[in-house]
Motif scaffolding. Structure first.
Motif, PDB file in Angstrom:
ATOM      1  N   ALA A 254       0.973  -1.125   0.193  1.00 36.53           N
ATOM      2  CA  ALA A 254       0.040   0.170   0.109  1.00 36.53           C
ATOM      3  C   ALA A 254       1.606   1.068   0.078  1.00 36.53           C
ATOM      4  CB  ALA A 254      -1.038  -0.230   1.308  1.00 36.53           C
ATOM      5  N   ASP A 258       0.430   4.161  -3.169  1.00 31.11           N
ATOM      6  CA  ASP A 258       0.736   5.511  -2.656  1.00 31.11           C
ATOM      7  C   ASP A 258       1.886   6.629  -3.475  1.00 31.11           C
ATOM      8  OD1 ASP A 258      -1.644   5.410  -1.994  1.00 31.11           O
ATOM      9  OD2 ASP A 258      -1.145   5.756  -0.024  1.00 31.11           O
TER      10      ASP A 258
ATOM     11  N   ALA B 394      -3.608   5.683   5.531  1.00 32.34           N
ATOM     12  CA  ALA B 394      -4.627   4.308   4.519  1.00 32.34           C
ATOM     13  C   ALA B 394      -5.443   4.388   4.910  1.00 32.34           C
ATOM     14  CB  ALA B 394      -3.719   3.306   4.867  1.00 32.34           C
ATOM     15  N   SER B 398      -8.439   5.801   1.957  1.00 27.57           N
ATOM     16  CA  SER B 398      -9.902   5.034   1.349  1.00 27.57           C
ATOM     17  C   SER B 398     -11.352   5.134   1.633  1.00 27.57           C
ATOM     18  CB  SER B 398      -9.698   3.328   2.211  1.00 27.57           C
ATOM     19  OG  SER B 398     -10.777   2.783   2.065  1.00 27.57           O
ATOM     20  N   GLU B 399     -11.162   5.747   2.668  1.00 29.81           N
ATOM     21  CA  GLU B 399     -12.622   6.939   2.409  1.00 29.81           C
ATOM     22  C   GLU B 399     -12.419   7.457   1.747  1.00 29.81           C
ATOM     23  OE1 GLU B 399     -12.516   9.008   6.462  1.00 29.81           O
ATOM     24  OE2 GLU B 399     -14.748   9.516   5.498  1.00 29.81           O
ATOM     25  N   ARG B 401     -11.112   7.775  -1.308  1.00 27.55           N
ATOM     26  CA  ARG B 401     -11.388   7.184  -2.522  1.00 27.55           C
ATOM     27  C   ARG B 401     -13.004   6.019  -2.722  1.00 27.55           C
ATOM     28  NH1 ARG B 401      -5.599   4.994  -2.537  1.00 27.55           N
ATOM     29  NH2 ARG B 401      -4.301   7.584  -3.072  1.00 27.55           N
ATOM     30  N   GLY B 403     -13.985   3.497  -0.997  1.00 33.04           N
ATOM     31  CA  GLY B 403     -13.622   1.935  -0.182  1.00 33.04           C
ATOM     32  C   GLY B 403     -12.348   1.431  -1.393  1.00 33.04           C
ATOM     33  N   ASN B 404     -11.737   2.883  -2.408  1.00 29.38           N
ATOM     34  CA  ASN B 404     -10.565   1.475  -2.879  1.00 29.38           C
ATOM     35  C   ASN B 404      -9.523   1.938  -2.276  1.00 29.38           C
ATOM     36  OD1 ASN B 404     -12.629   0.849  -5.012  1.00 29.38           O
ATOM     37  ND2 ASN B 404     -12.735   3.173  -5.712  1.00 29.38           N
TER      38      ASN B 404
END
Lengths: 282, 404
Positions: A254, A258, B394, B398-399, B401, B403-404
């Motif tokens: 991850a 990014d 992260a 994710s929020e 995007r 959930g992606n």
């Protein structure tokens, strides 16, 4: 020898015994504290324990020989010093007996200390420090390091795994690597000689201008560690330090995604002067 | 007899020693390559010159701008013991000796500051004489501490400046990004001292441990690098200290400041260049249309910052690009106080003053000081919550995007 014992017991023991006993007692009690506080940090790389055990071996051998030498110096000093009616004399050690003794000690010291340490050290160097994984090793993580007065420039491949592409992650004084994968460095310098020092990983390698040096380690612990310069490189040498972040396996993909996305956002195709990747040196 | 064991040692070492040389000799090859390159290059590029190839001595005194005519008046009024107002202080003459104009002005009783006429600009300003000896001292320290990046002659292209982004400042331009004095102004000596003492995070511009005296000498030298008619030789330039954004209005309500900051940040469209830190739906709720950004017309991916190409910072003639920071990822340059703590004041000052030549405008005047402070608190909150915390970041991303 009897004379020696009587000598020691007669006078010196009384004023030596108390501090000696105190020193011994306190040393034994706090040895662990001293190591924790002043000793090296625990090794964080897979090969780190090898070098630590070599270090302990050398320290032990030198410690023992130091004690032997100390005894050999003290005994004649106490036994043969000047007394009433007897004058101390200086001996050059030219007799055959003395020469033989010197020769035997030299050979023993060489075989026990030097040869032992040499064999161990060569083994560690061959099997660990110089045993750089080949570029096609699966899972290898390549890092190009460009040292300068007074900073570390790092370039890691990003998600495509290739160096010299727009998604390369370029950082100053900060390096993020995954745990459990061999991290291989290509090091060079813009200006003077620097030395990449990762004390927790037990890795140190010079970065020379005009040459590319190779080094590697594999992290066994995640966390934040020091990056230092171990070669006096000018006025701000002492400021030339950074942070090594070792990420757990679960977090690294991850992070890399990014980092690559941001690297692509920052990429300026026309800015050719900003490029500094080179052909990978094995 | 004693020689024998020594011989043994030497012989044994000689047998083992070649083992050392074989695996690690890549340096030898590289060294040869380096020598070859040196011989094939007849002329050294500018960044390759050594300090001994530069004349350290500065031969002439320099007249450096203290301030423009109007701004200096206010300063002089505040110090009547040193400055006295004189009518007809300066009467500049043309080549034939005829008086062109008459200027009233302040006379410095210490004689260091003078009202001077610039025939090119046909105007006056207050300049201070800086001696050649002081400039030489400044140049010596400059070469010792600064030249490896900023270049031996202040052109921003020293030996170690190659490939560096952001590039080191070219001092001949007289523009600085983080002196916090406003995009149009020149920084005061104190503002430059502050910058050098604190350094710029995330770059090789460290907090430098020069004495104040050394530093002020270096600063005079840097100022003297301004070409005629520009920088500290420009009669119209205004020298200022850090922008004034008033007292902290949020001392007792940090949470309120962060909440207000979130609204202001997204309402005025900071996410045009920096990332947005709330969902697009929330941005729609926040945007009123009066903050300078139209509802609904946003960039495609608000989770990434947008590069600003063609800034005024050049490397060898090329105008470099700047990526505005993502506060949850990049370290910001000048957000710390002298104690090294992340400070809402420092962030708010950067917002208030803007960042010269980079695309970051000066917000002081475009919004109330209270809102500038709120952005300072909000950005500090973002950094403290997400910077260097991969899991928290992260989750936020994710929020954003979906959930992606």
């Amino acid at each position: 020898m009897n004379r020696l014992v009587s000598l020691v017991s007669r006078a010196r023991v009384r004023w030596l015994a108390t501090p000696a006993a105190l020193l011994l007692a306190s040393t034994a009690a706090s040895a662990q504290e001293v190591v924790d506080r002043w000793g090296p940090t625990p090794p964080a790389s897979t090969y780190g324990p090898r070098f630590d055990s070599l270090f302990s071996l050398i320290t032990t051998l030198i410690g023992i020989s130091f004690l032997i030498v100390l005894v050999m110096l003290l005994v004649p000093c106490l036994r043969d010093n000047a007394k009433k009616g007897k004058k101390a004399h200086f001996d050059h050690g030219t007799s055959l007996h003395d020469k033989r003794f010197t020769a035997v000690v030299s050979v023993v010291v060489f075989i026990v200390l030097d040869a032992w340490v040499l064999v161990r050290a060569m083994g560690d160097l061959r099997e660990a420090y110089w045993n750089v994984p080949a570029p096609d090793t699966p899972g290898i993580f390549k890092v190009e390091v460009l040292a300068q007065q007074w900073a570390w420039n790092f370039r890691t491949p990003g998600v495509d795994g290739e160096l010299g592409t727009p998604d390369d992650v370029i950082t100053i004084n900060e390096l993020t690597v995954p745990i459990g994968r061999p991290v291989v460095f290509n090091l060079t310098s813009k200006d003077v000689i620097h030395s990449l020092f990762l004390p927790d990983m037990r890795l140190k390698r010079d970065a020379n201008p005009g040459a590319i040096n190779v080094a590697w380690f594999e992290a066994a612990k995640s966390g934040d560690f020091d990056i230092l310069c171990a070669e006096l490189c000018g006025y701000a040498h002492y400021q030339m330090h950074g942070k090594l972040h070792v990420l757990p396996e679960a977090d690294f993909p991850a992070w890399e995604k990014d980092a690559s996305a941001l690297a692509l956002a920052a990429y300026d195709a026309n800015d050719t002067e900003a490029r500094w990747a080179w052909d990978w040196k094995e | 007899m004693t020689a024998r064991p020594l011989l043994l040692v030497t012989a044994a070492l000689a047998l083992v020693a070649p083992g050392f040389a074989t695996p690690g000799d890549e340096t030898a090859a590289g060294h040869d390559a380096g020598n070859a390159a040196e011989h094939s290059e007849p002329e050294l590029p500018p960044h390759s010159r050594a300090p001994h190839q530069v004349d350290v001595t500065v031969h002439d005194d320099a007249w450096l701008l203290v301030n423009d005519y109007d701004t200096f008046g206010e300063l002089a009024e505040a110090d009547p013991e040193r400055f006295e107002f004189v009518e007809g202080l300066l009467e500049p003459k043309d080549e034939s000796g005829e008086v062109i104009d008459t200027y009233d002005g302040y006379r410095d009783k210490t004689g260091r500051v003078e009202l001077r006429y610039d025939p090119e600009a046909e105007d006056v300003a207050y300049f201070e004489r800086v001696s050649a000896e002081r400039l030489t001292r400044g140049h010596e320290n400059y070469i010792q501490y600064c030249a490896s990046c900023h270049g031996l002659e202040g052109d921003g292209y020293g030996r170690s400046a190659q490939h560096l982004r952001p590039p080191p400042r070219d001092f001949r331009v007289g523009k600085f990004k983080f002196t916090k004095v406003g995009v149009e102004n020149l920084p005061s000596d104190q503002a430059l001292v502050d910058l050098v003492k604190k350094g710029l995070d995330g770059t090789p511009m460290y907090p430098w441990a020069l004495t104040e005296g050394q530093l002020l000498d270096v600063i005079q030298y840097i100022k003297s690098l301004s070409p005629p008619e520009s920088g500290w030789r420009d009669v119209y330039a205004v020298v200022k200290g850090p922008v004034d954004i008033g007292e902290d209005p949020w001392t007792n309500d940090v949470q309120g400041a962060v909440a207000r900051g979130e609204i202001v940040y997204h309402n005025v469209g900071c996410f045009n260049c920096h990332p947005g830190y709330v969902t697009p739906a929330r941005i729609d709720e926040i945007v009123t249309g009066e903050g300078g950004i139209a509802k609904g017309s946003y960039r495609e991916d608000l989770t990434l910052p947008k590069i600003v190409p063609n800034t005024m910072y050049q490397v060898q003639g090329y105008k470099t690009s700047i990526l505005p920071p993502d506060f949850t990822w990049h370290s910001i340059r000048a957000g710390r106080d002298r104690q090294g703590n992340l400070s809402a004041l420092e962030i708010a000052r950067t917002v208030g003053s803007g960042i010269a030549g980079s695309g970051m405008p000066q917000w002081k005047g475009s919004m109330p000081d209270k809102d500038i402070w709120a952005i300072g608190y909000y950005v500090r909150h973002l950094i403290e919550t997400y910077h260097g915390k991969p899991q928290a970041r992260a989750a936020l991303m994710s929020e954003l995007r979906g959930g992606n």
